[in-house]
Scaffold this motif. Structure first.
Motif, PDB file in Angstrom:
ATOM      1  N   GLN A 142      43.843  34.566  39.781  1.00 19.99           N
ATOM      2  CA  GLN A 142      44.082  34.567  41.211  1.00 19.99           C
ATOM      3  C   GLN A 142      43.536  36.001  41.679  1.00 19.99           C
ATOM      4  O   GLN A 142      43.466  35.973  42.918  1.00 19.99           O
ATOM      5  N   HIS A 143      42.891  36.719  41.026  1.00 23.12           N
ATOM      6  CA  HIS A 143      42.048  37.893  41.492  1.00 23.12           C
ATOM      7  C   HIS A 143      40.667  37.975  41.265  1.00 23.12           C
ATOM      8  O   HIS A 143      39.901  37.231  40.660  1.00 23.12           O
ATOM      9  N   LEU A 202      43.306  39.967  45.364  1.00 24.03           N
ATOM     10  CA  LEU A 202      43.769  38.424  45.436  1.00 24.03           C
ATOM     11  C   LEU A 202      42.818  37.764  46.301  1.00 24.03           C
ATOM     12  O   LEU A 202      42.400  38.062  47.269  1.00 24.03           O
ATOM     13  N   GLU A 258      53.910  34.498  41.404  1.00 27.97           N
ATOM     14  CA  GLU A 258      53.557  35.382  42.527  1.00 27.97           C
ATOM     15  C   GLU A 258      53.833  36.736  42.232  1.00 27.97           C
ATOM     16  O   GLU A 258      52.860  37.571  42.721  1.00 27.97           O
ATOM     17  N   SER A 310      53.072  38.509  49.324  1.00 28.05           N
ATOM     18  CA  SER A 310      51.629  38.943  49.411  1.00 28.05           C
ATOM     19  C   SER A 310      51.332  39.339  50.731  1.00 28.05           C
ATOM     20  O   SER A 310      50.471  39.985  50.994  1.00 28.05           O
ATOM     21  N   GLU A 361      51.227  38.094  39.832  1.00 27.03           N
ATOM     22  CA  GLU A 361      49.770  38.182  40.597  1.00 27.03           C
ATOM     23  C   GLU A 361      49.773  39.706  41.227  1.00 27.03           C
ATOM     24  O   GLU A 361      48.856  40.439  41.227  1.00 27.03           O
ATOM     25  N   ARG A 398      46.968  32.491  34.268  1.00 25.03           N
ATOM     26  CA  ARG A 398      46.847  31.949  35.551  1.00 25.03           C
ATOM     27  C   ARG A 398      46.956  33.148  36.717  1.00 25.03           C
ATOM     28  O   ARG A 398      46.219  33.027  37.660  1.00 25.03           O
ATOM     29  N   ALA A 399      47.760  34.086  36.554  1.00 26.78           N
ATOM     30  CA  ALA A 399      47.799  35.034  37.583  1.00 26.78           C
ATOM     31  C   ALA A 399      46.612  35.861  37.625  1.00 26.78           C
ATOM     32  O   ALA A 399      46.226  36.259  38.621  1.00 26.78           O
TER      33      ALA A 399
END
Length: 102
Positions: free
Chosen positions: A92-93, A99, A20, A52, A23, A88-89
């Motif tokens: 997420q965008h 995001l 998290e 977030s 990201e 992976r991060a």
């Protein structure tokens, strides 16, 4: 402008807490001067996923454009878990760096 350096040494980037944080850092959501200790304590107090909501505005100037790995030359191994966590991060965008909605 000088680069911002972040050290994840000794932390398991595969843990959801660090994913998290990563990201948000990659997307430019974490303001300059915010300590990793603050981010970790905020997560412990309010739970994973709440960062977030607190940091919900991306600053284009803070988006990560380069990632540098520094590893021990004697270890002869790449930090595969870290690389996978970063991939992976990044996924997420959206294409414009925001995001993706949960």
């Amino acid at each position: 402008m000088l680069p911002t350096l972040i050290d994840f040494a000794g932390n398991s980037i595969c843990q959801k807490e660090y994913l998290e944080i990563l990201e948000l850092i990659l997307g430019g959501y974490i303001p300059t001067g915010t300590s990793s200790k603050f981010l970790e304590e905020y997560q412990r107090e309010f739970g994973v996923g709440k960062l977030s909501r607190k940091f919900n505005a991306s600053d284009p100037a803070m988006k990560v454009t380069k990632i540098v790995f520094v590893i021990d030359a004697q270890s002869c191994s790449l930090p595969k878990a870290l690389i996978e966590g970063i991939q992976r991060a990044i996924q997420q965008h959206t294409a414009d760096g925001q995001l993706k909605p949960l």
